[in-house]
Design an enzyme around this catalytic site. Structure first.
Site, mmCIF file in Angstrom:
data_model
loop_
_atom_site.group_PDB
_atom_site.id
_atom_site.type_symbol
_atom_site.label_atom_id
_atom_site.label_comp_id
_atom_site.label_asym_id
_atom_site.label_seq_id
_atom_site.Cartn_x
_atom_site.Cartn_y
_atom_site.Cartn_z
ATOM 1 N N SER A 48 -5.365 2.853 -3.273
ATOM 2 C CA SER A 48 -6.711 3.320 -3.633
ATOM 3 C C SER A 48 -6.694 4.766 -4.104
ATOM 4 O O SER A 48 -7.691 5.269 -4.606
ATOM 5 C CB SER A 48 -7.647 3.257 -2.429
ATOM 6 O OG SER A 48 -7.693 1.982 -1.882
ATOM 7 N N ASP A 84 -0.052 5.047 0.979
ATOM 8 C CA ASP A 84 -0.249 5.998 2.078
ATOM 9 C C ASP A 84 -0.184 5.305 3.439
ATOM 10 O O ASP A 84 -1.002 4.429 3.737
ATOM 11 C CB ASP A 84 -1.617 6.687 1.929
ATOM 12 C CG ASP A 84 -1.771 7.396 0.593
ATOM 13 O OD1 ASP A 84 -0.887 8.192 0.235
ATOM 14 O OD2 ASP A 84 -2.778 7.147 -0.106
ATOM 15 N N ASP A 140 0.876 -1.169 0.000
ATOM 16 C CA ASP A 140 0.000 0.000 0.000
ATOM 17 C C ASP A 140 0.917 1.225 0.000
ATOM 18 O O ASP A 140 2.098 1.116 0.371
ATOM 19 C CB ASP A 140 -0.860 -0.053 1.277
ATOM 20 C CG ASP A 140 -1.674 1.194 1.470
ATOM 21 O OD1 ASP A 140 -2.357 1.609 0.518
ATOM 22 O OD2 ASP A 140 -1.627 1.774 2.573
HETATM 23 C C1 G6P Z 1 -5.746 5.854 0.100
HETATM 24 C C2 G6P Z 1 -5.758 6.461 1.473
HETATM 25 C C3 G6P Z 1 -7.112 7.029 1.806
HETATM 26 C C4 G6P Z 1 -7.610 7.936 0.688
HETATM 27 C C5 G6P Z 1 -7.674 7.140 -0.612
HETATM 28 C C6 G6P Z 1 -8.158 7.971 -1.785
HETATM 29 O O1 G6P Z 1 -6.303 4.620 0.154
HETATM 30 O O2 G6P Z 1 -5.430 5.496 2.449
HETATM 31 O O3 G6P Z 1 -7.011 7.744 3.010
HETATM 32 O O4 G6P Z 1 -8.898 8.439 0.996
HETATM 33 O O5 G6P Z 1 -6.389 6.644 -0.889
HETATM 34 O O6 G6P Z 1 -7.201 8.940 -2.117
HETATM 35 P P1 G6P Z 1 -7.376 10.069 -3.196
HETATM 36 O O7 G6P Z 1 -6.000 10.662 -3.289
HETATM 37 O O8 G6P Z 1 -7.800 9.407 -4.474
HETATM 38 O O9 G6P Z 1 -8.385 11.008 -2.700
HETATM 39 MG MG MG Z 2 -2.687 3.060 3.685
#
Ligand code: G6P
Ligand code: MG
EC number: 5.4.2.6
Length: 220
Positions: free
Chosen positions: A114, A10, A8
């Site tokens: 994601s 973030d 992953d």
């Molecule tokens: C990752 C993070 C989430 C975030 C998601 C969407 O999964 O863990 O906290 O909401 O990505 O990110 P974005 O940059 O597309 O808004």
């Molecule tokens: Mg994460």
């Protein structure tokens, strides 16, 4: 025997999970509510839209489609603003060394995020070379905890899901990896994630040898 490691982004490879939290908290404040770190755990790993729906439901806020669009654009604007200042200090301590060591040991590596902003982060921090395959939020229709993103990575790497190990900091990510039939390493500082095979506080607590040992203990 494990052949691929899927990461992953973030909160695992980079500390951008804090920026997502800051932006969601700012959005909650904008609507007259707070968002605690504990409440934020429910949002982690979900797509932007699923995170927003979770936040609105958590606070009992009703919003129409147009308002939801406006709110998610606002959150993204604030998140992107925070991304402007990131540099190599945002890369999680030990992440690059671990990934290099795993690759030297013959493992394939993938990034499964994601986030639709994953490409920006990867490019800015020059992380492309760490991964054979990168799958982000623009390339999947269902977000974690749906297994789609991990199944897609395994397919692109041409490795059986049961020979993959996933590094995740979100419960939704652990659940998605498990649903995909993969092994899991949970990266969790304060709270524990349920169902992971290995749990560590930060990625710097994982050594490539541990993963290799995990291999030999889990021959499939
Ligand atoms: C990752 C993070 C989430 C975030 C998601 C969407 O999964 O863990 O906290 O909401 O990505 O990110 P974005 O940059 O597309 O808004
Ligand atoms: Mg994460």
């Amino acid at each position: 025997m494990i052949k691929a490691c899927i990461f992953d982004l973030d909160g695992v490879v980079v500390y951008t999970d804090q920026y997502h939290y800051q932006a969601w908290k700012k959005l909650a404040n904008h609507m007259g509510y707070d968002l605690t770190p504990f409440e934020n755990l429910m949002l982690k790993g979900l797509s932007r839209r699923d995170s927003l729906d979770t936040l609105l439901e958590m606070k009992g806020i009703r919003a129409c489609e147009n308002e939801k669009l406006m709110l998610s654009e606002l959150k993204n604007k604030w998140y992107r603003r925070l991304l402007k200042d990131i540099d190599m200090s945002a890369v999680a301590k030990g992440a690059e060394d671990l990934i290099h060591d795993l690759r030297s040991a013959g493992m394939k590596t993938a990034l499964a995020s994601s986030s639709k902003n994953a490409g920006i982060v990867v490019k800015k921090l020059r992380l492309e070379g760490l991964f054979d395959v990168i799958v982000d939020g623009n390339m999947v229709s269902a977000s974690k905890p749906d297994p789609e993103i991990f199944v897609k990575c395994a397919g692109m790497l041409k490795v059986d899901p049961n020979k993959c190990i996933v590094f995740e900091d979100a419960q939704s990510g652990i659940d998605a990896a498990k649903s995909a039939g993969m092994h899991t390493v949970a990266i969790c500082e304060e709270t524990s994630l349920k169902g992971a095979d290995i749990s560590v506080k930060t990625i710097s607590n994982v050594s490539s040898n541990e993963i290799i040992k995990f291999n030999s203990n889990n021959q499939n």
